[in-house]
Design an enzyme around this catalytic site. Structure first.
Site, PDB file in Angstrom:
ATOM      1  N   CYS A 192       3.820  53.375 -25.547  1.00 30.92           N
ATOM      2  CA  CYS A 192       4.412  52.027 -25.471  1.00 30.92           C
ATOM      3  C   CYS A 192       3.622  51.117 -24.553  1.00 30.92           C
ATOM      4  O   CYS A 192       3.874  49.915 -24.510  1.00 30.92           O
ATOM      5  CB  CYS A 192       5.856  52.117 -24.998  1.00 30.92           C
ATOM      6  SG  CYS A 192       6.936  52.797 -26.246  1.00 30.92           S
ATOM      7  N   PHE A 244      12.457  55.151 -33.088  1.00 28.73           N
ATOM      8  CA  PHE A 244      11.219  54.409 -33.331  1.00 28.73           C
ATOM      9  C   PHE A 244      11.165  53.831 -34.753  1.00 28.73           C
ATOM     10  O   PHE A 244      11.672  54.427 -35.695  1.00 28.73           O
ATOM     11  CB  PHE A 244       9.995  55.298 -33.097  1.00 28.73           C
ATOM     12  CG  PHE A 244       9.684  55.553 -31.632  1.00 28.73           C
ATOM     13  CD1 PHE A 244      10.592  56.193 -30.823  1.00 28.73           C
ATOM     14  CD2 PHE A 244       8.488  55.144 -31.075  1.00 28.73           C
ATOM     15  CE1 PHE A 244      10.316  56.426 -29.472  1.00 28.73           C
ATOM     16  CE2 PHE A 244       8.198  55.373 -29.734  1.00 28.73           C
ATOM     17  CZ  PHE A 244       9.121  56.018 -28.925  1.00 28.73           C
ATOM     18  N   HIS A 345      10.689  45.694 -22.685  1.00 27.36           N
ATOM     19  CA  HIS A 345      10.332  46.489 -23.861  1.00 27.36           C
ATOM     20  C   HIS A 345      11.591  47.196 -24.370  1.00 27.36           C
ATOM     21  O   HIS A 345      12.225  47.948 -23.622  1.00 27.36           O
ATOM     22  CB  HIS A 345       9.273  47.521 -23.488  1.00 27.36           C
ATOM     23  CG  HIS A 345       8.673  48.183 -24.693  1.00 27.36           C
ATOM     24  ND1 HIS A 345       9.425  48.880 -25.613  1.00 27.36           N
ATOM     25  CD2 HIS A 345       7.396  48.249 -25.127  1.00 27.36           C
ATOM     26  CE1 HIS A 345       8.635  49.347 -26.556  1.00 27.36           C
ATOM     27  NE2 HIS A 345       7.394  48.978 -26.290  1.00 27.36           N
ATOM     28  N   ASN A 378      12.655  50.910 -31.710  1.00 26.07           N
ATOM     29  CA  ASN A 378      11.560  50.893 -30.730  1.00 26.07           C
ATOM     30  C   ASN A 378      10.233  50.789 -31.494  1.00 26.07           C
ATOM     31  O   ASN A 378       9.808  51.743 -32.140  1.00 26.07           O
ATOM     32  CB  ASN A 378      11.619  52.174 -29.887  1.00 26.07           C
ATOM     33  CG  ASN A 378      10.501  52.261 -28.860  1.00 26.07           C
ATOM     34  OD1 ASN A 378       9.517  51.522 -28.922  1.00 26.07           O
ATOM     35  ND2 ASN A 378      10.649  53.163 -27.911  1.00 26.07           N
TER      36      ASN A 378
HETATM   37  C1  LIG Z   1      19.282  58.167 -27.218  1.00 23.55           C
HETATM   38  C2  LIG Z   1      20.306  57.272 -26.524  1.00 23.55           C
HETATM   39  C3  LIG Z   1      20.583  56.056 -27.422  1.00 23.55           C
HETATM   40  C4  LIG Z   1      21.615  58.056 -26.360  1.00 23.55           C
HETATM   41  O1  LIG Z   1      22.555  57.261 -25.648  1.00 23.55           O
HETATM   42  P1  LIG Z   1      23.238  57.763 -24.285  1.00 23.55           P
HETATM   43  O2  LIG Z   1      22.177  58.313 -23.403  1.00 23.55           O
HETATM   44  O3  LIG Z   1      24.090  56.690 -23.767  1.00 23.55           O
HETATM   45  O4  LIG Z   1      24.187  58.891 -24.807  1.00 23.55           O
HETATM   46  P2  LIG Z   1      24.242  60.444 -24.429  1.00 23.55           P
HETATM   47  O5  LIG Z   1      23.826  60.713 -23.032  1.00 23.55           O
HETATM   48  O6  LIG Z   1      25.600  60.893 -24.837  1.00 23.55           O
HETATM   49  O7  LIG Z   1      23.151  61.064 -25.414  1.00 23.55           O
HETATM   50  C5  LIG Z   1      23.447  61.455 -26.745  1.00 23.55           C
HETATM   51  C6  LIG Z   1      22.707  62.753 -26.983  1.00 23.55           C
HETATM   52  O8  LIG Z   1      21.316  62.490 -26.976  1.00 23.55           O
HETATM   53  C7  LIG Z   1      20.659  63.417 -26.105  1.00 23.55           C
HETATM   54  N1  LIG Z   1      19.455  62.819 -25.564  1.00 23.55           N
HETATM   55  C8  LIG Z   1      19.335  61.630 -24.957  1.00 23.55           C
HETATM   56  N2  LIG Z   1      18.050  61.421 -24.608  1.00 23.55           N
HETATM   57  C9  LIG Z   1      17.363  62.499 -24.999  1.00 23.55           C
HETATM   58  C10 LIG Z   1      16.001  62.885 -24.918  1.00 23.55           C
HETATM   59  N3  LIG Z   1      15.084  62.099 -24.373  1.00 23.55           N
HETATM   60  N4  LIG Z   1      15.641  64.087 -25.435  1.00 23.55           N
HETATM   61  C11 LIG Z   1      16.573  64.894 -26.013  1.00 23.55           C
HETATM   62  N5  LIG Z   1      17.877  64.573 -26.128  1.00 23.55           N
HETATM   63  C12 LIG Z   1      18.260  63.399 -25.613  1.00 23.55           C
HETATM   64  C13 LIG Z   1      21.700  63.702 -25.030  1.00 23.55           C
HETATM   65  O9  LIG Z   1      21.437  64.921 -24.378  1.00 23.55           O
HETATM   66  C14 LIG Z   1      22.978  63.755 -25.850  1.00 23.55           C
HETATM   67  O10 LIG Z   1      23.126  65.025 -26.447  1.00 23.55           O
HETATM   68  P3  LIG Z   1      24.604  65.681 -26.550  1.00 23.55           P
HETATM   69  O11 LIG Z   1      25.458  64.648 -27.214  1.00 23.55           O
HETATM   70  O12 LIG Z   1      24.380  66.908 -27.351  1.00 23.55           O
HETATM   71  O13 LIG Z   1      25.032  65.956 -25.141  1.00 23.55           O
HETATM   72  C15 LIG Z   1      19.828  56.839 -25.127  1.00 23.55           C
HETATM   73  O14 LIG Z   1      19.680  58.002 -24.317  1.00 23.55           O
HETATM   74  C16 LIG Z   1      18.580  56.034 -25.119  1.00 23.55           C
HETATM   75  O15 LIG Z   1      18.545  54.847 -25.455  1.00 23.55           O
HETATM   76  N6  LIG Z   1      17.537  56.680 -24.639  1.00 23.55           N
HETATM   77  C17 LIG Z   1      16.269  55.993 -24.427  1.00 23.55           C
HETATM   78  C18 LIG Z   1      15.244  56.904 -24.850  1.00 23.55           C
HETATM   79  C19 LIG Z   1      14.004  56.673 -24.063  1.00 23.55           C
HETATM   80  O16 LIG Z   1      13.735  57.379 -23.100  1.00 23.55           O
HETATM   81  N7  LIG Z   1      13.197  55.697 -24.469  1.00 23.55           N
HETATM   82  C20 LIG Z   1      11.931  55.541 -23.887  1.00 23.55           C
HETATM   83  C21 LIG Z   1      10.978  56.229 -24.785  1.00 23.55           C
HETATM   84  S1  LIG Z   1       9.446  56.274 -23.977  1.00 23.55           S
HETATM   85  C22 LIG Z   1       8.612  55.074 -24.709  1.00 23.55           C
HETATM   86  O17 LIG Z   1       9.093  54.415 -25.591  1.00 23.55           O
HETATM   87  C23 LIG Z   1       7.288  54.843 -24.115  1.00 23.55           C
HETATM   88  C24 LIG Z   1       6.161  55.451 -24.881  1.00 23.55           C
HETATM   89  O18 LIG Z   1       6.336  55.918 -26.026  1.00 23.55           O
HETATM   90  O19 LIG Z   1       5.066  55.416 -24.350  1.00 23.55           O
END
Ligand SMILES: CC(C)(COP(=O)(O)OP(=O)(O)OC[C@H]1O[C@@H](n2cnc3c(N)ncnc32)[C@H](O)[C@@H]1OP(=O)(O)O)[C@@H](O)C(=O)NCCC(=O)NCCSC(=O)CC(=O)O
Length: 447
Positions: A192, A244, A345, A378
Site C-alpha cells: 500500500c 482488496f 488510505h 482496499n
Molecule cells: C477485517 C475487519 C473488517 C474485521 O472487523 P473487526 O476487526 O471489527 O471485527 P473482528 O475483530 O470481530 O474480526 C472478524 C474476524 O476477522 C479476523 N481478523 C481480523 N483481522 C485479521 C487478520 N489480519 N488476519 C486474520 N484474521 C483477522 C478476526 O480474528 C475475527 O475472527 P473471529 O470472528 O473468528 O474471531 C477489520 O479487522 C479490518 O478492517 N481490518 C483491517 C485490516 C488491515 O489490517 N488492513 C491493512 C492491510 S495492510 C495494507 O493494506 C498495506 C499493504 O498492503 O501494504
C-alpha cells in the site's frame, strides 16, 4: 512583536500542545520510531489533474463469501467460510471491482488448485491488465489536466501486480503518445506504500524542476494474490480476499501555481512527505511472489499498531513546517487535528476507526476515505488517488450523498497510509480554490 517572534511563539505553542496530547494519550505508548525521513519540496508541486478507472466486473460484498468459496471449491471449509462472513459483514465495503471473473478463474484450474504452480499464468494476465487499467485512468488524468500528453516529461508507474521488463510504463507511454524521451520509473511490490511512493517521487521531481510535468499511474489487480485457502487455519489469506479490490488512479503533478499555464489548475499542493518505520514490525505486513502467486500476510494487530503510532508520526511530519498550517493562522487555543482535512488510505474499516479515535476526529472527517472503501474496497497502491479525487468532488459540492457535507474541507490537510515495514506514510497537502471549481472528478470507467 516582530513577525518572526510571533511565528516562534506560535510554533512553540503548538509544539507544546502536541506534546501534551502525546502525554495524555490513553493508549499504550507508540512503538519507537527508528527512522524518520522528512522531505520538503523546494517549491510546491501540485496535483494538476486526476483520473480513475475500475474493471467492469463488480461483486457485491454480501455475495462475495458464497462466490469465493464456490469458485475456489472450498465450501467444505465451513469454519473459515463463517469467519470470512464475519469479516465481510464488518468491513463496511459495499462492492468491489475485479479484473478476474468467474469464467477466468474456471478456465485456469491452477489458480484454485493448491498443488499447481500458477505464477506464469497470473503474471501473463497482469502484463495485459495493468497497463490497460493504468491507461484508462491516465487518459482521464491528462484530459482533466488539459494539456497535450506530449507535454508530460516524466512517468511514474506503480503496481503490486507485475514483475516484467519492459514494464507497463512502456505500453503506457506508447499508447498515450508521450514523448519518446519521457523519463520513466516503475515501482513494483511496494504494497500500500506504492501510491505514496509514486506521489512522493513526483513531488520531489516537480519540486526541483518547474518545467517538469509528471504523470503518476498506480494500477492494481488482485489476481496475482487470488487463491483458494490452504485449510481451516488460513485466515490471513481471507483478510486479503475480503478487503482488496482492483482499480487504477492517475495524476499529473507539476510545480504550477494559480497564475501558471492558462489551462493548469492546481487541485492540491503537495507540501512535504515523511516516512516512519515502526520498530520491530518488519513481519506485520509482508508480500512475497512465489510459484502460487503473490502471498500477502497481514497481522491482526496492524490496526492497533497504526492507531498507536499515527499521532506521533503526524507530529514529526508537521513540526518541520511552519505550523501556521496546523491551526487557525495564529496558533490560538482550540487547535486540533480537526483543523486539517484528511486523506487516509482506506486499508480497512478498523484502520479508519483507529485513526479517527487516535486523532479525536469529528464524524465526517474521514468521509472521503470511507466512501472509497465502501465503493471499491482496499485498492492498495491506487487508493490514495481515489481519495484525492473524492475529496475534490466533495469540495465542489459532492454528489448529494449523505456525507456530501463540506466538514472535511479545511485549506490544509494530510494524507496518511501504511505499508510493509510497518511504514507509516504521511504527506502534507494544501487545497487550492483555483478555477477548477465545478470539476467533479472522474467517474469510474471501464478500461
Ligand atoms: C477485517 C475487519 C473488517 C474485521 O472487523 P473487526 O476487526 O471489527 O471485527 P473482528 O475483530 O470481530 O474480526 C472478524 C474476524 O476477522 C479476523 N481478523 C481480523 N483481522 C485479521 C487478520 N489480519 N488476519 C486474520 N484474521 C483477522 C478476526 O480474528 C475475527 O475472527 P473471529 O470472528 O473468528 O474471531 C477489520 O479487522 C479490518 O478492517 N481490518 C483491517 C485490516 C488491515 O489490517 N488492513 C491493512 C492491510 S495492510 C495494507 O493494506 C498495506 C499493504 O498492503 O501494504
Amino acid at each position: 512583536m516582530t513577525s518572526s517572534q510571533s511565528k516562534q511563539q506560535r510554533h512553540s505553542y503548538i509544539l507544546c500542545n502536541l506534546c501534551n496530547w502525546m502525554d495524555t494519550m490513553a493508549s499504550p505508548p507508540a512503538p519507537e520510531m527508528i527512522a524518520i525521513d522528512a522531505v520538503s519540496a523546494q517549491q510546491h508541486a501540485a496535483v494538476l489533474g486526476i483520473g480513475t478507472a475500475n474493471p467492469e466486473n463488480c461483486v457485491r460484498q454480501e455475495e462475495f463469501v458464497d462466490w469465493y468459496f464456490r469458485v475456489t471449491n472450498s465450501d467444505h471449509l465451513t469454519n473459515l467460510k463463517a469467519k470470512m462472513k464475519r469479516m465481510c459483514d464488518k468491513s463496511e465495503i459495499k462492492k468491489r471491482h475485479f479484473y478476474h471473473s468467474e469464467e477466468m478463474i474456471a478456465s485456469h484450474h491452477e489458480f484454485t488448485n493448491r498443488e499447481s504452480p500458477s505464477l506464469d499464468a497470473r503474471l501473463g494476465i497482469a502484463k495485459e491488465a495493468v497497463p490497460e487499467l493504468a491507461m484508462a485512468a491516465a487518459a482521464r488524468a491528462i484530459a482533466d489536466w488539459g494539456r497535450p500528453a506530449a507535454d508530460i516529461t516524466h512517468l511514474v508507474v506503480a503496481t503490486n501486480a507485475g514483475a516484467h521488463a519492459p514494464g507497463p510504463d512502456l505500453r503506457l507511454a506508447a499508447h498515450l503518445g508521450l514523448r519518446p524521451a519521457v523519463r520513466r520509473i516503475v515501482l513494483y511490490l511496494r504494497g500500500c506504500s506504492a501510491g505514496h511512493d509514486a506521489l512522493r517521487l513526483a513531488m520531489d521531481i516537480a519540486g526541483g524542476d518547474a518545467g517538469a510535468r509528471v504523470l503518476v499511474a498506480c494500477a492494481e489487480i488482485t489476481l496475482p494474490a487470488f487463491a483458494a485457502p490452504d485449510g481451516e487455519d488460513d485466515a490471513d489469506r481471507l483478510v486479503v480476499m475480503a478487503l482488496f479490490g482492483d482499480g487504477a488512479g492517475a495524476v499529473v503533478v507539476g510545480a504550477a501555481d494559480d497564475t501558471g499555464h492558462p489551462v493548469e489548475h492546481p487541485v492540491f499542493h503537495l507540501v512535504s512527505a515523511s516516512q516512519a518505520i515502526i520498530a520491530g514490525t518488519e513481519e506485520r505486513v509482508t508480500l512475497q511472489l512465489g510459484e502460487r502467486g503473490l502471498r500477502y500476510r497481514i497481522s491482526g494487530d496492524v490496526p492497533a499498531l497504526a492507531r498507536d503510532s499515527v499521532e506521533r508520526c503526524l507530529v514529526d511530519a508537521l513540526v518541520p513546517l511552519d505550523l501556521a498550517v496546523a491551526g487557525d493562522g495564529d496558533g490560538g487555543e482550540g487547535w486540533s487535528w480537526n483543523h486539517l482535512f484528511w486523506a487516509m488510505h482506506p486499508t480497512g474499516r478498523a484502520m479508519l476507526d483507529g485513526y479517527e479515535a487516535a486523532l479525536r476526529l469529528e464524524p465526517g472527517k474521514l468521509a472521503a476515505s470511507r466512501r472509497v472503501l465502501r465503493e471499491y474496497g482496499n485498492l492498495s497502491g491506487a487508493a490514495m488517488i481515489f481519495v484525492l479525487d473524492e475529496l475534490r468532488r466533495r469540495r465542489h459540492g459532492g454528489d448529494g450523498e449523505e456525507e456530501g457535507d463540506r466538514s472535511g474541507f479545511c485549506e490544509w490537510g494530510a494524507m496518511v497510509g501504511i505499508g510493509p515495514g510497518l511504514t507509516i506514510e504521511t504527506m502534507v497537502l494544501r487545497a487550492t480554490s483555483g478555477p477548477d471549481d465545478g470539476k467533479k472528478g472522474a467517474e469510474a470507467v471501464q478500461p
